[in-house]
Scaffold this motif. Structure first.
Motif, PDB file in Angstrom:
ATOM      1  N   GLY A   1       0.821  -1.208   0.000  1.00 35.51           N
ATOM      2  CA  GLY A   1       0.000   0.000   0.000  1.00 35.51           C
ATOM      3  C   GLY A   1       0.854   1.256   0.000  1.00 35.51           C
ATOM      4  O   GLY A   1       0.655   2.185  -0.793  1.00 35.51           O
ATOM      5  N   MET A   2       1.858   1.272   0.890  1.00 39.12           N
ATOM      6  CA  MET A   2       2.728   2.439   1.010  1.00 39.12           C
ATOM      7  C   MET A   2       3.478   2.729  -0.287  1.00 39.12           C
ATOM      8  O   MET A   2       3.455   3.867  -0.776  1.00 39.12           O
ATOM      9  N   PRO A   3       4.147   1.734  -0.909  1.00 37.96           N
ATOM     10  CA  PRO A   3       4.845   2.040  -2.160  1.00 37.96           C
ATOM     11  C   PRO A   3       3.911   2.539  -3.260  1.00 37.96           C
ATOM     12  O   PRO A   3       4.306   3.393  -4.053  1.00 37.96           O
TER      13      PRO A   3
ATOM     14  N   PHE B   1       7.101  12.422   0.102  1.00 41.19           N
ATOM     15  CA  PHE B   1       7.692  11.138  -0.283  1.00 41.19           C
ATOM     16  C   PHE B   1       8.755  10.720   0.734  1.00 41.19           C
ATOM     17  O   PHE B   1       8.763   9.587   1.222  1.00 41.19           O
ATOM     18  N   LEU B   2       9.641  11.648   1.078  1.00 45.26           N
ATOM     19  CA  LEU B   2      10.692  11.318   2.049  1.00 45.26           C
ATOM     20  C   LEU B   2      10.096  10.989   3.405  1.00 45.26           C
ATOM     21  O   LEU B   2      10.563  10.081   4.101  1.00 45.26           O
ATOM     22  N   GLY B   3       9.029  11.715   3.774  1.00 44.23           N
ATOM     23  CA  GLY B   3       8.338  11.421   5.030  1.00 44.23           C
ATOM     24  C   GLY B   3       7.810   9.989   5.038  1.00 44.23           C
ATOM     25  O   GLY B   3       7.958   9.272   6.038  1.00 44.23           O
ATOM     26  N   CYS B   4       7.214   9.588   3.920  1.00 41.54           N
ATOM     27  CA  CYS B   4       6.712   8.209   3.816  1.00 41.54           C
ATOM     28  C   CYS B   4       7.840   7.210   4.003  1.00 41.54           C
ATOM     29  O   CYS B   4       7.693   6.192   4.687  1.00 41.54           O
ATOM     30  N   THR B   5       9.008   7.499   3.373  1.00 41.21           N
ATOM     31  CA  THR B   5      10.160   6.606   3.519  1.00 41.21           C
ATOM     32  C   THR B   5      10.546   6.479   4.980  1.00 41.21           C
ATOM     33  O   THR B   5      10.732   5.368   5.490  1.00 41.21           O
ATOM     34  N   LEU B   6      10.637   7.614   5.666  1.00 43.32           N
ATOM     35  CA  LEU B   6      11.040   7.586   7.067  1.00 43.32           C
ATOM     36  C   LEU B   6      10.017   6.816   7.901  1.00 43.32           C
ATOM     37  O   LEU B   6      10.378   6.017   8.768  1.00 43.32           O
TER      38      LEU B   6
END
Lengths: 249, 526
Positions: free
Chosen positions: A118-120, A163-168
């Motif tokens: 879901g996240m990707p 996007f970076l927030g999601c990665t973290l």
């Protein structure tokens, strides 16, 4: 013999040296202080001094470049040439990943938690949108609408940060489940490849910010904005390979 | 000072590259002397075994990353290429300045090896798992040295490809550019494609050692052969990054000094240079024949390794036949250039047995390998660089070097290198393993080791004579009689002052459709 001196003068710029010094302090010395010698203080001092010099270097370089306002467009050939190199970096990472994966007895190996898709998918939508919004910005700029450009550029930067927030968020979640860098071959490949991509997103955001700051006072250069966009689209395209190889295979 | 540190002029950047690479050469050369003295007698003599390993590491890393690649691409391309194609500077002058300073900081980082408490002792190859799991050496310095110098090289690649694409003098077609320019293009195409692979390989070392990933940890599913493959995937083509500009410069010198156009220019360019670039990417596994791989890879790579003799041979044919019926003028630069024809022969021929996977079982990891690659890298490429500095010395300084002292230095160097490396070939075939600190189990090799040390002393004397000649002549040598003392037809000689001022050309040059940089009067056969 001195004819050559009459037509031109020697060219100078102090910013390449400052930038190189900043990189030297901020990357190798900071890293070695922290990881090899266990000195967080020295690492932080080198890191901050380096970062400061890097920011000064890039800011000065950008303002010099914009002041010259040369529109020869070489950069729009130079950047794709550089992207060949970047492609080879990601290719070698993927080759390493394939080698780990195809020689493994069992995949995913012991100790790998479930990594949701879901996240990707959400992150893909965010990153693709940011490419499109930047393209809108460029169209505004071509139409002479500087404030429209600034608006869409800020939207793109916001999406990049999201996007970076999601990665973290995802890293934090996985590390809490005990899936860290050293867990197994899967974690090795997962963090190396997504981390490397995230670093490129961060770099792309840095480029966007250095386009945005002069743009706020009305200074833009079509070569510069074009190159920034090209790099961002490249980072976007790499993400498709990352998603397909890491999350969906 | 300020004019040099903050300069963006390609000629000054080039000189900065030359100073940096000669400094790296001097330090790495002194370490080579220490290594040689240590090996002169059986048993530990001068230095500790651990120090010896650090010296071996630094000698290899500094010679290849600090001297050869930056010397032959950074210095030569920067100083010569824009003038050869009639450009006032490179496409991105500030990027060029960034590139040279990243390189200098790479050298500084490498030199810190001698200051830190735990210097790297991992050879210039940094093989895992020793570098990641067993060595306590500071791996991060090795990795970041590669990163800084590699990134500097990538910026150079982008810069010079754009420069040649966009900034040739009006009217200059692709078949009219100097052969040297083609070799630089070839070298930078290789750098552009392969440096990132090395950068990735060493980054993975860094992640493994400091962040605990397991790329090269077999027990966790990693593979140490992955590192060897990634490393040599770059580092074999790197040999051609060094070889190509070397033969390119030799071609310019030989053509100018024999007053002949290059023999078979198009064959040497399209077959030779681009053949090397193309084939050079598919031979890396010959560095790990004995590390374990499937037979079809081993045999395939043996075939490609042997085939690469063909493009290299094409270039060599052009080098030799350019001399044919020439009015050859033997000055110091030409002495070095002519000796390179011999060095490429010996270095090339000794490569053939090493290309064969069966012979490598015996010859691999012996002094034979070491002597072979020193003939190519340590002598051919190095002599080509020395030849170039001598040849373009009047251009760079506006003064002439001392011919007699130059030739004396040449003979010391030339006799010295042969005296050093022939005995090492022989004891290599007889089984002397490379890299050993002590050879008490092979005391019969002591005589040859001593001969090699005598040779090394001669080389050290020759280099000292050469450096003194350069520095003295640059400051107070005789003024060059005119801008073109060798009567070359190439643009950097015919259309610029010596030394060239800012912007290089008083008038921007334009060339006609039948212009070539090798336009020498045809002479009647004698």
């Amino acid at each position: 013999m001195t004819d050559g001196h009459t037509q031109h003068h020697w060219e100078y710029s102090m910013f390449p040296f400052i930038l190189a010094l900043g990189v030297f302090l901020g990357v190798p010395l900071a890293f070695a202080s922290f990881f090899q010698y266990g000195s967080g203080l020295a690492g932080a001092v080198f890191g901050l001094a380096g970062l400061l010099l890097i920011v000064i270097g890039i800011a000065g370089w950008t303002s010099e470049g914009l002041a010259e306002n040369s529109e020869n467009g070489y950069a729009l050939t130079g950047l794709p040439i550089f992207i060949v190199s970047e492609t080879m970096i990601f290719l070698s990472l993927f080759v390493s990943y394939w080698m780990l994966r195809l020689t493994a007895a069992q995949w995913p190996p012991e100790g790998t938690p479930h990594i949701g898709v879901g996240m990707p998918i959400f992150m893909t939508i965010v990153l693709v949108s940011s490419s499109i919004t930047y393209h809108f910005g460029e169209e505004k700029l071509d139409a002479g609408d500087n404030s429209g450009f600034k608006f869409w550029l800020q939207v793109s930067i916001g999406l990049g940060l999201l996007f970076l927030g999601c990665t973290l968020y995802e890293y934090n979640h996985l590390i809490h489940e005990g899936f860290t860098f050293g867990t197994n071959a899967k974690s090795t490949a997962f963090y190396a490849i997504t981390g490397f991509h995230a670093t490129h997103v961060l770099l792309g955001l840095g480029i966007f910010v250095s386009v945005l700051i002069p743009a706020l006072s009305g200074k833009t250069n079509r070569t510069f904005t074009g190159a920034a966009g090209l790099y961002w689209h490249f980072v976007d395209i790499v993400w498709f390979f990352v998603v397909s190889q890491i999350y969906f295979w | 000072m300020k004019e040099w540190i903050f300069t963006t002029d390609h000629k000054r950047v080039g000189i900065l590259y030359l100073i940096g690479s000669m400094a790296a050469f001097a330090v790495a050369g002194l370490l080579a002397m220490a290594i040689r003295f240590e090996l002169t007698w059986v048993g530990p003599t001068l230095i500790e075994a651990d120090t010896y390993n650090v010296f071996l590491y630094f000698h290899g890393a500094a010679m290849i990353l600090g001297f050869l690649i930056p010397g032959l691409t950074g210095f030569m391309a920067n100083y010569l290429l824009p003038m050869m194609i009639g450009a006032h500077d490179v496409a991105f002058p500030r990027l060029n300045a960034l590139s040279v300073w990243l390189y200098w900081f790479g050298i500084v980082l490498a030199l810190l090896t001698f200051v830190v408490p735990d210097p790297p002792d991992i050879m210039w190859t940094g093989y895992a798992p020793y570098s990641t799991q067993y060595s306590s050496g500071n791996l991060s310095f090795y990795v970041f040295t590669v990163h800084l110098i590699g990134f500097s090289s990538l910026l150079g690649a982008v810069n010079f490809l754009c420069t040649v694409i966009y900034m040739r003098a009006p009217g200059m077609g692709w078949n009219q550019i100097n052969f040297f320019v083609w070799t630089i293009l070839g070298a930078f195409v290789i750098q552009l494609i392969f440096v990132p692979v090395l950068a990735t390989a060493v980054t993975l070392l860094l992640l493994d050692k400091y962040l605990g990933t397991s790329f090269f940890v077999p027990s966790a599913g990693g593979d140490v052969l992955l590192y060897e493959n990634l490393f040599w995937f770059y580092s074999h083509p790197a040999v051609y990054v060094i070889l190509l500009p070397a033969v390119g410069a030799l071609m310019e010198i030989i053509s100018t000094m024999s007053k002949n156009p290059i023999f078979n220019y198009r064959v040497a360019v399209y077959g030779g240079v681009w053949g090397v670039v193309l084939l050079g990417s598919d031979v890396w596994a010959h560095h790990l024949y004995t590390s374990g791989m499937v037979d079809w890879v081993r045999i395939g790579m043996m075939v490609t390794t042997l085939i690469i003799s063909v493009p290299v041979g094409l270039i060599t044919i052009s080098l030799v036949f350019t001399l044919y019926k020439g009015a050859i003028r033997f000055n110091t630069g030409m002495y070095y250039a002519a000796s390179c024809l011999y060095l490429i022969l010996i270095g090339g021929l000794t490569g053939i047995p090493l290309a064969m996977s069966s012979l490598t079982l015996h010859l691999g990891e012996t002094y034979f390998v070491m002597a072979h690659f020193h003939f190519i890298m340590g002598m051919l490429a190095t002599f080509a660089l020395f030849a170039s500095v001598y040849h373009w010395f009047p251009k760079m300084t506006g003064r002439m070097y001392n011919e007699k002292v130059g030739k004396a230095g040449f003979w010391l160097n030339f006799i010295g290198v042969n005296l050093t490396f022939y005995p090492l070939f022989i004891i290599g075939v007889e089984g002397m393993p490379r890299r050993y600190f002590d050879y008490e189990m092979f005391p019969q090799f002591q005589g040859s080791q001593q001969l090699a040390t005598v040779g090394a002393i001669l080389v050290a004397a020759g280099i000292a004579v050469m450096l003194i000649n350069w520095i003295y002549s640059a400051i107070s040598g005789e003024k060059a009689p005119n801008n073109n003392p060798w009567e070359s037809a190439s643009l950097e000689w015919t259309a610029t002052a010596s030394p060239p001022g800012p912007g290089n050309f008083p008038q921007p040059p334009e060339v006609s459709a039948d212009w070539t940089p090798y336009d020498y009067q045809p002479r009647t056969a004698s």
